[in-house]
Write an enzyme that holds these catalytic residues in place. Structure first.
Site, mmCIF file in Angstrom:
data_model
loop_
_atom_site.group_PDB
_atom_site.id
_atom_site.type_symbol
_atom_site.label_atom_id
_atom_site.label_comp_id
_atom_site.label_asym_id
_atom_site.label_seq_id
_atom_site.Cartn_x
_atom_site.Cartn_y
_atom_site.Cartn_z
ATOM 1 N N VAL A 117 0.833 -1.203 0.000
ATOM 2 C CA VAL A 117 0.000 0.000 0.000
ATOM 3 C C VAL A 117 0.867 1.251 0.000
ATOM 4 O O VAL A 117 2.036 1.216 0.371
ATOM 5 C CB VAL A 117 -0.945 0.025 1.221
ATOM 6 C CG1 VAL A 117 -1.862 -1.184 1.202
ATOM 7 C CG2 VAL A 117 -0.151 0.076 2.529
ATOM 8 N N LEU A 166 7.765 -1.216 -7.405
ATOM 9 C CA LEU A 166 7.173 0.116 -7.469
ATOM 10 C C LEU A 166 7.059 0.742 -6.082
ATOM 11 O O LEU A 166 7.280 1.947 -5.908
ATOM 12 C CB LEU A 166 5.800 0.048 -8.128
ATOM 13 C CG LEU A 166 5.804 -0.286 -9.617
ATOM 14 C CD1 LEU A 166 4.400 -0.637 -10.081
ATOM 15 C CD2 LEU A 166 6.359 0.874 -10.433
ATOM 16 N N LYS A 167 6.730 -0.068 -5.073
ATOM 17 C CA LYS A 167 6.531 0.484 -3.728
ATOM 18 C C LYS A 167 7.830 1.018 -3.143
ATOM 19 O O LYS A 167 7.845 2.105 -2.528
ATOM 20 C CB LYS A 167 5.942 -0.586 -2.798
ATOM 21 C CG LYS A 167 5.757 -0.101 -1.367
ATOM 22 C CD LYS A 167 4.838 1.110 -1.297
ATOM 23 C CE LYS A 167 4.899 1.806 0.066
ATOM 24 N NZ LYS A 167 4.521 0.962 1.190
ATOM 25 N N VAL A 168 8.934 0.293 -3.277
ATOM 26 C CA VAL A 168 10.176 0.814 -2.703
ATOM 27 C C VAL A 168 10.615 2.078 -3.450
ATOM 28 O O VAL A 168 11.231 2.971 -2.854
ATOM 29 C CB VAL A 168 11.302 -0.239 -2.655
ATOM 30 C CG1 VAL A 168 10.899 -1.411 -1.774
ATOM 31 C CG2 VAL A 168 11.708 -0.720 -4.032
#
Length: 317
Positions: A117, A166-168
Site C-alpha cells: 500500500v 514500485l513500492k520501494v
C-alpha cells in the site's frame, strides 16, 4: 470469502479494521495478543496460527515488518496451501523474495498476490489508501473485491514482484522529499520567513507534494509523529538501492539519503519517528522549525468510499 489477516501493527491494524468495518468474514493473528484481542472485540475471530488460518480461510493477508518475518509465516502456512487458496502480501518487501515465496505458494496449488500500500497510515485507517497488485489477471479479478474494501485506488501492475519494486521506489521518493523539505523549511526560517506562510507558499507551488501536505504539518506542529519509523525507512530505501545495484545503475542521491537516515538513527534511536530528521537541522542552526495552527496528528478527512481499479491513462508495454 473468508479472509485471514496476519500482522496487526501500524498499517496492518488499520487495513484489517477496514475489512471489519465493511463486514468481511475475518480471522486475525499477531504475536501481540493485545492487538488480536482488540480486533476480536471489534468482531474478528482469533486465527490461532498462520497454518490454521491458511487451512480455514480462502485467502490470507500478511502485513509484516520484514522479509524475514514474511518468509517465516509463509513457511508455516505452506503445508496448508491447496488449490484455490490465495496469499496476499501487503508488506513492503524484497521483490526477489516475494517472487521466491510466491512461487512456493503457486507450486502448492495456490495463488500469490504482491500488494503493498501507499499513501500514509491515516489513509490506511479510512480505506482510502492506494494499493498496487502484482499477480496474474485472473487472480486479480478474484481479490479485487477484497482490496477495494481497504483501498480507494487499486492498480494491477503485472506479475508478482512488480508491486514491491514500485513500492520501494515510491518510498525512496517520499524520503528524498522529506529531507529536502526539512532543508527548505530551515532555510526559510533562517531567512526570516513566517513558516505558516511558507507552508502555504509551497502548497500552492510547483514544489508541492503529498509529503509536504502531510508531513510538513507534523514537523511544524512539533509532533514529528507520522507513525512511520526510521528503521522502516531504512529498510525501504535500502531495498531501492539494492534494485539499483542489481541493475548496475550508479546512484548519487540514494547513498547520501541512506547515510543521512543512519545519522538520524544514531542521534534519536533506530525506531525514532522519521520526521525527527528536522531536528538535525534544528540542532545545527539553533532554530526551531515550528508554526502555530498545525495538527499534531494526521486525519483523513475524505469520506470513505468503495475503491476501484485504476485504468492506466497511458498504454502499458
Amino acid at each position: 470469502m473468508k479472509i485471514g489477516f496476519i500482522g496487526l501493527g501500524n498499517v496492518g491494524g488499520k487495513l484489517s479494521g477496514s475489512l471489519l468495518r465493511n463486514g468481511v468474514d475475518l480471522s486475525v493473528f499477531d504475536l501481540d495478543d493485545q492487538l488480536v484481542n482488540a480486533k476480536v472485540a471489534a468482531g474478528a475471530r482469533a486465527g490461532g496460527s498462520p497454518a490454521d488460518m491458511m487451512g480455514d480461510c480462502d485467502a490470507v493477508i500478511t502485513c509484516l515488518p520484514s522479509p524475514a518475518a514474511s518468509a517465516a509465516v509463509v513457511a508455516e502456512m505452506l503445508p496448508q496451501v491447496t488449490a484455490g487458496k490465495i496469499w496476499l502480501e501487503m508488506s513492503t518487501t524484497d521483490s526477489s523474495e516475494i517472487k521466491r515465496l510466491g512461487a512456493l505458494v503457486q507450486a502448492a496449488g495456490g495463488e500469490a498476490v504482491d500488494c503493498p500500500v501507499s499513501g500514509g497510515c491515516h489513509r490506511a485507517d479510512t480505506g482510502n489508501i492506494s494499493i498496487y497488485a502484482g499477480c496474474a489477471r485472473a487472480t486479480f479479478e478474484r481479490v479485487l473485491p477484497i482490496l477495494t474494501h481497504m483501498g480507494r485506488r487499486i492498480l494491477h501492475v503485472g506479475e508478482v514482484g512488480n508491486a514491491s519494486i514500485l513500492k520501494v521506489m515510491t518510498n525512496y521518493l517520499a524520503t528524498a522529499n522529506l529531507l529536502t523539505l526539512c532543508e527548505a523549511l530551515t532555510v526559510m526560517k533562517a531567512q526570516g520567513m513566517d513558516l505558516g506562510m511558507t507552508y502555504e507558499a509551497i502548497a500552492m507551488s510547483s514544489g508541492n507534494s503529498f509529503v509536504h501536505e502531510t508531513e510538513s504539518q507534523l514537523i511544524l506542529s512539533g509532533s514529528r509523529d507520522v507513525n512511520f519509523t526510521m528503521d522502516l525507512i531504512q529498510k525501504d530505501i535500502g531495498l531501492f538501492q539494492q534494485l539499483a545495484d542489481e541493475a548496475a545503475v550508479p546512484l548519487e542521491i540514494s547513498p547520501l539519503i541512506i547515510a543521512m537516515m543512519s545519522d538520524g538513527q544514531a542521534r534519536y534511536g533506530m525506531r525514532a519517528q522519521s520526521d525527527r530528521m528536522i531536528e538535525r537541522l534544528e540542532e545545527a542552526t539553533g532554530l526551531q522549525i515550528l508554526a502555530d495552527g498545525f495538527p499534531t496528528e494526521l486525519v483523513d478527512d475524505e469520506p470513505e468510499e468503495r475503491g476501484c481499479e485504476v485504468q492506466p491513462k497511458r498504454r502499458i508495454r
